[in-house]
Design a protein around this motif. Structure first.
Motif, PDB file in Angstrom:
ATOM      1  N   LYS A 197       4.603 -26.032 -37.848  1.00  0.00           N
ATOM      2  CA  LYS A 197       4.384 -25.047 -38.010  1.00  0.00           C
ATOM      3  C   LYS A 197       2.934 -25.617 -39.403  1.00  0.00           C
ATOM      4  O   LYS A 197       2.355 -24.605 -39.315  1.00  0.00           O
ATOM      5  N   TYR A 198       3.017 -26.724 -39.396  1.00  0.00           N
ATOM      6  CA  TYR A 198       2.039 -27.437 -40.150  1.00  0.00           C
ATOM      7  C   TYR A 198       0.647 -27.477 -39.744  1.00  0.00           C
ATOM      8  O   TYR A 198       0.070 -26.710 -39.808  1.00  0.00           O
ATOM      9  N   LEU A 199       1.290 -27.856 -37.989  1.00  0.00           N
ATOM     10  CA  LEU A 199       0.205 -28.186 -36.834  1.00  0.00           C
ATOM     11  C   LEU A 199      -0.563 -26.981 -36.554  1.00  0.00           C
ATOM     12  O   LEU A 199      -1.702 -26.701 -37.025  1.00  0.00           O
ATOM     13  N   THR A 200       0.341 -25.342 -36.304  1.00  0.00           N
ATOM     14  CA  THR A 200      -0.522 -24.588 -35.974  1.00  0.00           C
ATOM     15  C   THR A 200      -0.746 -23.741 -36.824  1.00  0.00           C
ATOM     16  O   THR A 200      -1.631 -22.777 -36.942  1.00  0.00           O
ATOM     17  N   ARG A 201      -0.270 -23.558 -38.589  1.00  0.00           N
ATOM     18  CA  ARG A 201      -1.001 -22.927 -39.221  1.00  0.00           C
ATOM     19  C   ARG A 201      -1.371 -23.266 -39.936  1.00  0.00           C
ATOM     20  O   ARG A 201      -1.811 -22.384 -41.281  1.00  0.00           O
ATOM     21  N   VAL A 202      -1.551 -24.351 -40.505  1.00  0.00           N
ATOM     22  CA  VAL A 202      -2.227 -25.573 -41.430  1.00  0.00           C
ATOM     23  C   VAL A 202      -3.750 -26.381 -41.127  1.00  0.00           C
ATOM     24  O   VAL A 202      -4.660 -25.926 -40.778  1.00  0.00           O
ATOM     25  N   TYR A 203      -3.263 -26.565 -40.450  1.00  0.00           N
ATOM     26  CA  TYR A 203      -3.926 -27.980 -39.820  1.00  0.00           C
ATOM     27  C   TYR A 203      -5.402 -27.213 -39.111  1.00  0.00           C
ATOM     28  O   TYR A 203      -6.068 -27.912 -38.898  1.00  0.00           O
ATOM     29  N   VAL A 204      -5.022 -26.731 -38.058  1.00  0.00           N
ATOM     30  CA  VAL A 204      -6.117 -26.215 -37.475  1.00  0.00           C
ATOM     31  C   VAL A 204      -6.990 -24.585 -37.951  1.00  0.00           C
ATOM     32  O   VAL A 204      -7.490 -24.422 -37.293  1.00  0.00           O
ATOM     33  N   THR A 205      -6.294 -24.675 -38.439  1.00  0.00           N
ATOM     34  CA  THR A 205      -6.872 -23.427 -39.917  1.00  0.00           C
ATOM     35  C   THR A 205      -8.495 -23.269 -40.582  1.00  0.00           C
ATOM     36  O   THR A 205      -8.432 -24.492 -41.333  1.00  0.00           O
ATOM     37  N   LYS A 206      -9.143 -22.975 -40.105  1.00  0.00           N
ATOM     38  CA  LYS A 206     -10.187 -22.280 -41.199  1.00  0.00           C
ATOM     39  C   LYS A 206     -10.068 -22.028 -42.426  1.00  0.00           C
ATOM     40  O   LYS A 206     -10.786 -22.742 -43.166  1.00  0.00           O
ATOM     41  N   LYS A 207      -9.120 -21.185 -42.552  1.00  0.00           N
ATOM     42  CA  LYS A 207      -8.127 -20.632 -44.071  1.00  0.00           C
ATOM     43  C   LYS A 207      -8.660 -21.911 -44.619  1.00  0.00           C
ATOM     44  O   LYS A 207      -8.711 -22.144 -45.856  1.00  0.00           O
ATOM     45  N   HIS A 208      -7.693 -23.405 -44.209  1.00  0.00           N
ATOM     46  CA  HIS A 208      -7.216 -23.665 -45.055  1.00  0.00           C
ATOM     47  C   HIS A 208      -7.593 -25.455 -45.119  1.00  0.00           C
ATOM     48  O   HIS A 208      -8.203 -26.175 -45.314  1.00  0.00           O
ATOM     49  N   ASN A 209      -8.677 -25.486 -44.196  1.00  0.00           N
ATOM     50  CA  ASN A 209     -10.146 -27.037 -44.058  1.00  0.00           C
ATOM     51  C   ASN A 209     -11.608 -25.944 -43.953  1.00  0.00           C
ATOM     52  O   ASN A 209     -12.056 -26.311 -43.241  1.00  0.00           O
ATOM     53  N   PRO A 210     -11.985 -25.000 -44.750  1.00  0.00           N
ATOM     54  CA  PRO A 210     -12.934 -24.380 -44.807  1.00  0.00           C
ATOM     55  C   PRO A 210     -14.315 -25.064 -44.729  1.00  0.00           C
ATOM     56  O   PRO A 210     -15.354 -24.651 -44.816  1.00  0.00           O
ATOM     57  N   ASN A 211     -14.288 -26.685 -44.832  1.00  0.00           N
ATOM     58  CA  ASN A 211     -15.249 -28.018 -45.029  1.00  0.00           C
ATOM     59  C   ASN A 211     -15.169 -28.479 -42.803  1.00  0.00           C
ATOM     60  O   ASN A 211     -16.497 -29.245 -43.421  1.00  0.00           O
ATOM     61  N   LEU A 212     -14.281 -28.483 -43.284  1.00  0.00           N
ATOM     62  CA  LEU A 212     -14.475 -28.593 -41.723  1.00  0.00           C
ATOM     63  C   LEU A 212     -14.655 -28.395 -40.577  1.00  0.00           C
ATOM     64  O   LEU A 212     -15.225 -26.760 -40.645  1.00  0.00           O
ATOM     65  N   GLU A 213     -16.150 -29.086 -39.887  1.00  0.00           N
ATOM     66  CA  GLU A 213     -16.640 -28.468 -38.345  1.00  0.00           C
ATOM     67  C   GLU A 213     -15.720 -27.630 -37.825  1.00  0.00           C
ATOM     68  O   GLU A 213     -14.256 -28.338 -36.865  1.00  0.00           O
ATOM     69  N   SER A 214     -16.604 -27.259 -37.247  1.00  0.00           N
ATOM     70  CA  SER A 214     -16.168 -26.052 -36.205  1.00  0.00           C
ATOM     71  C   SER A 214     -15.296 -27.075 -34.544  1.00  0.00           C
ATOM     72  O   SER A 214     -14.577 -26.666 -34.260  1.00  0.00           O
ATOM     73  N   ALA A 215     -16.380 -28.708 -34.475  1.00  0.00           N
ATOM     74  CA  ALA A 215     -15.839 -28.714 -33.287  1.00  0.00           C
ATOM     75  C   ALA A 215     -14.406 -29.693 -33.681  1.00  0.00           C
ATOM     76  O   ALA A 215     -13.231 -30.222 -33.003  1.00  0.00           O
ATOM     77  N   GLU A 216     -14.639 -30.203 -35.267  1.00  0.00           N
ATOM     78  CA  GLU A 216     -13.045 -30.630 -35.793  1.00  0.00           C
ATOM     79  C   GLU A 216     -12.258 -30.200 -35.232  1.00  0.00           C
ATOM     80  O   GLU A 216     -10.824 -30.230 -34.960  1.00  0.00           O
ATOM     81  N   LEU A 217     -12.472 -28.600 -35.756  1.00  0.00           N
ATOM     82  CA  LEU A 217     -11.275 -27.598 -36.140  1.00  0.00           C
ATOM     83  C   LEU A 217     -10.248 -27.669 -33.822  1.00  0.00           C
ATOM     84  O   LEU A 217      -9.874 -27.783 -34.422  1.00  0.00           O
ATOM     85  N   GLU A 218     -11.262 -27.574 -33.529  1.00  0.00           N
ATOM     86  CA  GLU A 218     -10.945 -27.485 -32.011  1.00  0.00           C
ATOM     87  C   GLU A 218     -10.594 -28.805 -31.135  1.00  0.00           C
ATOM     88  O   GLU A 218      -9.704 -28.765 -30.735  1.00  0.00           O
ATOM     89  N   LYS A 219     -10.816 -29.776 -32.134  1.00  0.00           N
ATOM     90  CA  LYS A 219      -9.968 -30.732 -31.209  1.00  0.00           C
ATOM     91  C   LYS A 219      -8.764 -31.249 -32.650  1.00  0.00           C
ATOM     92  O   LYS A 219      -7.618 -32.312 -31.878  1.00  0.00           O
ATOM     93  N   ARG A 220      -8.744 -30.438 -32.900  1.00  0.00           N
ATOM     94  CA  ARG A 220      -7.766 -30.400 -33.994  1.00  0.00           C
ATOM     95  C   ARG A 220      -6.292 -30.096 -32.805  1.00  0.00           C
ATOM     96  O   ARG A 220      -5.378 -29.948 -33.144  1.00  0.00           O
ATOM     97  N   LYS A 221      -6.965 -28.687 -32.706  1.00  0.00           N
ATOM     98  CA  LYS A 221      -6.103 -27.769 -31.571  1.00  0.00           C
ATOM     99  C   LYS A 221      -5.679 -28.885 -30.799  1.00  0.00           C
ATOM    100  O   LYS A 221      -4.495 -28.361 -30.262  1.00  0.00           O
ATOM    101  N   ILE A 222      -6.635 -29.192 -29.919  1.00  0.00           N
ATOM    102  CA  ILE A 222      -6.274 -29.845 -29.142  1.00  0.00           C
ATOM    103  C   ILE A 222      -5.465 -31.304 -29.316  1.00  0.00           C
ATOM    104  O   ILE A 222      -4.277 -31.055 -28.593  1.00  0.00           O
ATOM    105  N   PHE A 223      -5.819 -31.316 -29.957  1.00  0.00           N
ATOM    106  CA  PHE A 223      -4.216 -32.435 -30.217  1.00  0.00           C
ATOM    107  C   PHE A 223      -2.771 -32.256 -31.356  1.00  0.00           C
ATOM    108  O   PHE A 223      -1.632 -32.230 -30.500  1.00  0.00           O
TER     109      PHE A 223
END
Length: 195
Positions: free
Chosen positions: A14-40
């Motif tokens: 739940k943490y991975l899918t609802r927090v770790y990969v979301t723009k809402k919880h990581n507003p300052n992350l670049e979109s590329a890093e969010l995609e890498k998090r989704k891949i992980f």
């Protein structure tokens, strides 16, 4: 090997899918890093739902994921077959892993497209976006992400109290545990897991 309890697994995923990969919880992350998090995230969930060894999954090539003609129309919506090549298997024996993970594979492909990478048949499924030669991610990169997410999810403290050490390989054992308690025949399971 140490594995999660079912409750710990649910908290972590739940943490991975609802927090770790979301723009809402990581507003300052670049979109590329969010995609890498989704891949992980999909990498972890694939191990937990296919029983691959980490090395086997990272070494899987895009062209080794397919849908056999024997699949029904319903199975084509949900299942894939994944080849574990002889030179990529711990045992030196080739095998096919059949699993209900088509949507996960589709999500991985979509993440890479957002990173400007289109898979070719001979590419690894888990291409390291920083690799000029299109090599796959290394196990240590995934292990380090796992350790950081265990801390960030709050689970590491609980695991430390229980003296549990969770690694990507733990998800292979979790896969086995869940299939055994759900009465999957042990010989079928062993064949699927290459053990």
């Amino acid at each position: 090997r140490d594995i999660f309890t079912l409750e710990q697994y649910n908290v972590y995923t739940k943490y991975l899918t609802r927090v770790y990969v979301t723009k809402k919880h990581n507003p300052n992350l670049e979109s590329a890093e969010l995609e890498k998090r989704k891949i992980f995230t999909e990498y972890i969930l694939l191990i937990a739902n296919t029983g691959h060894r980490s090395k086997e999954l990272l070494g899987t090539k895009f062209g080794e994921i397919y849908q056999p003609p024997s699949f029904t129309e319903d199975e084509r919506q949900t299942h894939v077959a994944m080849v574990v090549r002889r030179d990529n298997a711990k045992t030196g024996r080739e095998r096919r892993v059949i699993a209900r993970v088509k949507k996960r594979i589709d999500r991985i492909i979509a993440c890479y497209k957002k990173l400007g990478i289109k898979h070719q048949p001979d590419d690894y499924l888990f291409i390291n976006p920083l690799s000029k030669d299109r090599n796959h991610y290394g196990r240590m990169i995934m292990y380090q992400r796992l350790k950081k997410t265990l801390i960030d999810s709050g689970l590491q403290k609980e695991l430390d109290l229980e003296k549990k050490s969770i690694s990507p390989y733990s998800f292979r054992h979790f896969y086995c545990y869940m299939r055994l308690i759900n009465h999957v025949p042990i010989h079928l399971l062993a064949k699927n897991m290459g053990t």
